[in-house]
Design a protein around this motif. Structure first.
Motif, PDB file in Angstrom:
ATOM      1  N   VAL A   1      -7.481  -2.765   1.301  1.00 19.90           N
ATOM      2  CA  VAL A   1      -7.486  -2.278   2.680  1.00 19.90           C
ATOM      3  C   VAL A   1      -6.182  -1.566   3.028  1.00 19.90           C
ATOM      4  O   VAL A   1      -6.124  -0.865   4.029  1.00 19.90           O
ATOM      5  N   GLU A   2      -5.167  -1.744   2.212  1.00 15.34           N
ATOM      6  CA  GLU A   2      -3.906  -1.007   2.362  1.00 15.34           C
ATOM      7  C   GLU A   2      -3.398  -0.682   0.962  1.00 15.34           C
ATOM      8  O   GLU A   2      -3.468  -1.522   0.074  1.00 15.34           O
ATOM      9  N   GLN A   3      -2.917   0.548   0.789  1.00 16.12           N
ATOM     10  CA  GLN A   3      -2.358   0.953  -0.488  1.00 16.12           C
ATOM     11  C   GLN A   3      -1.078   1.734  -0.217  1.00 16.12           C
ATOM     12  O   GLN A   3      -1.096   2.726   0.507  1.00 16.12           O
ATOM     13  N   GLY A   4       0.022   1.270  -0.789  1.00 14.49           N
ATOM     14  CA  GLY A   4       1.303   1.947  -0.608  1.00 14.49           C
ATOM     15  C   GLY A   4       1.393   3.195  -1.463  1.00 14.49           C
ATOM     16  O   GLY A   4       0.537   3.474  -2.311  1.00 14.49           O
ATOM     17  N   ALA A   5       2.467   3.928  -1.264  1.00 12.98           N
ATOM     18  CA  ALA A   5       2.715   5.143  -2.043  1.00 12.98           C
ATOM     19  C   ALA A   5       3.113   4.770  -3.469  1.00 12.98           C
ATOM     20  O   ALA A   5       3.701   3.708  -3.708  1.00 12.98           O
ATOM     21  N   LEU A   6       2.787   5.633  -4.403  1.00 14.62           N
ATOM     22  CA  LEU A   6       3.187   5.437  -5.786  1.00 14.62           C
ATOM     23  C   LEU A   6       4.708   5.420  -5.854  1.00 14.62           C
ATOM     24  O   LEU A   6       5.384   6.257  -5.263  1.00 14.62           O
TER      25      LEU A   6
ATOM     26  N   ALA B   1       4.217   1.941 -10.068  1.00 16.69           N
ATOM     27  CA  ALA B   1       3.829   0.743  -9.321  1.00 16.69           C
ATOM     28  C   ALA B   1       3.213   1.148  -8.001  1.00 16.69           C
ATOM     29  O   ALA B   1       3.582   2.171  -7.409  1.00 16.69           O
ATOM     30  N   VAL B   2       2.266   0.338  -7.537  1.00 11.86           N
ATOM     31  CA  VAL B   2       1.671   0.554  -6.223  1.00 11.86           C
ATOM     32  C   VAL B   2       1.415  -0.808  -5.590  1.00 11.86           C
ATOM     33  O   VAL B   2       0.937  -1.729  -6.244  1.00 11.86           O
TER      34      VAL B   2
ATOM     35  N   GLY C   1       2.339  -0.248 -14.209  1.00 10.04           N
ATOM     36  CA  GLY C   1       1.994   0.362 -15.492  1.00 10.04           C
ATOM     37  C   GLY C   1       0.628   1.007 -15.502  1.00 10.04           C
ATOM     38  O   GLY C   1       0.180   1.577 -14.504  1.00 10.04           O
ATOM     39  N   PRO C   2      -0.091   0.910 -16.635  1.00 10.96           N
ATOM     40  CA  PRO C   2      -1.367   1.606 -16.800  1.00 10.96           C
ATOM     41  C   PRO C   2      -2.437   1.229 -15.777  1.00 10.96           C
ATOM     42  O   PRO C   2      -3.304   2.041 -15.469  1.00 10.96           O
ATOM     43  N   VAL C   3      -2.399   0.005 -15.226  1.00  8.35           N
ATOM     44  CA  VAL C   3      -3.426  -0.409 -14.264  1.00  8.35           C
ATOM     45  C   VAL C   3      -3.330   0.387 -12.958  1.00  8.35           C
ATOM     46  O   VAL C   3      -4.301   0.459 -12.204  1.00  8.35           O
ATOM     47  N   VAL C   4      -2.199   1.048 -12.715  1.00 12.06           N
ATOM     48  CA  VAL C   4      -2.058   1.884 -11.511  1.00 12.06           C
ATOM     49  C   VAL C   4      -3.128   2.975 -11.499  1.00 12.06           C
ATOM     50  O   VAL C   4      -3.700   3.271 -10.461  1.00 12.06           O
TER      51      VAL C   4
END
Length: 104
Positions: free
Chosen positions: A19-24, A33-34, A63-66
């Motif tokens: 519901v919220e996602q920060g900037a890369l 990271a996010v 890492g890759p999961v971003v």
């Protein structure tokens, strides 16, 4: 006094939507990271009775999961797997996401 076993487990799987996602951003080690806020709504059984559970959970993907996080739509349910670790300020815990799978 009981001694703890030498191996402990710290694993969490939650079905949720973000519901919220920060900037890369990038860690000092250079990893992408996010920061996220995940929201879960569901029903479970406790003491033999149905219980409605709704909560928000702070999470971080590194890492890759971003890349996986960036393709999950905000309104899509997914199974978020990972582990709990202390927050940077040490007041609470944050889920470190290690895998994301679509919920069907």
């Amino acid at each position: 006094m009981q001694t703890l076993p030498p191996v402990s487990h710290n694993a969490l799987v939650v079905t949720a939507r973000w519901v919220e996602q920060g900037a890369l951003r990038y860690t000092p080690a250079g990893l992408p990271a996010v920061d996220l806020t995940l929201e879960h709504e569901g029903t479970t059984t406790e003491a033999g009775m149905a219980r409605r559970v709704t909560f928000k959970l702070k999470a971080v993907a590194l890492g890759p999961v971003v890349r996986q996080v960036q393709v999950v739509a905000a309104d899509s349910l997914a199974h978020w797997s990972g582990f709990l670790a202390p927050t940077r300020n040490g007041k609470g815990v944050v889920m470190h996401v290690t895998q994301i799978e679509p919920a069907v």
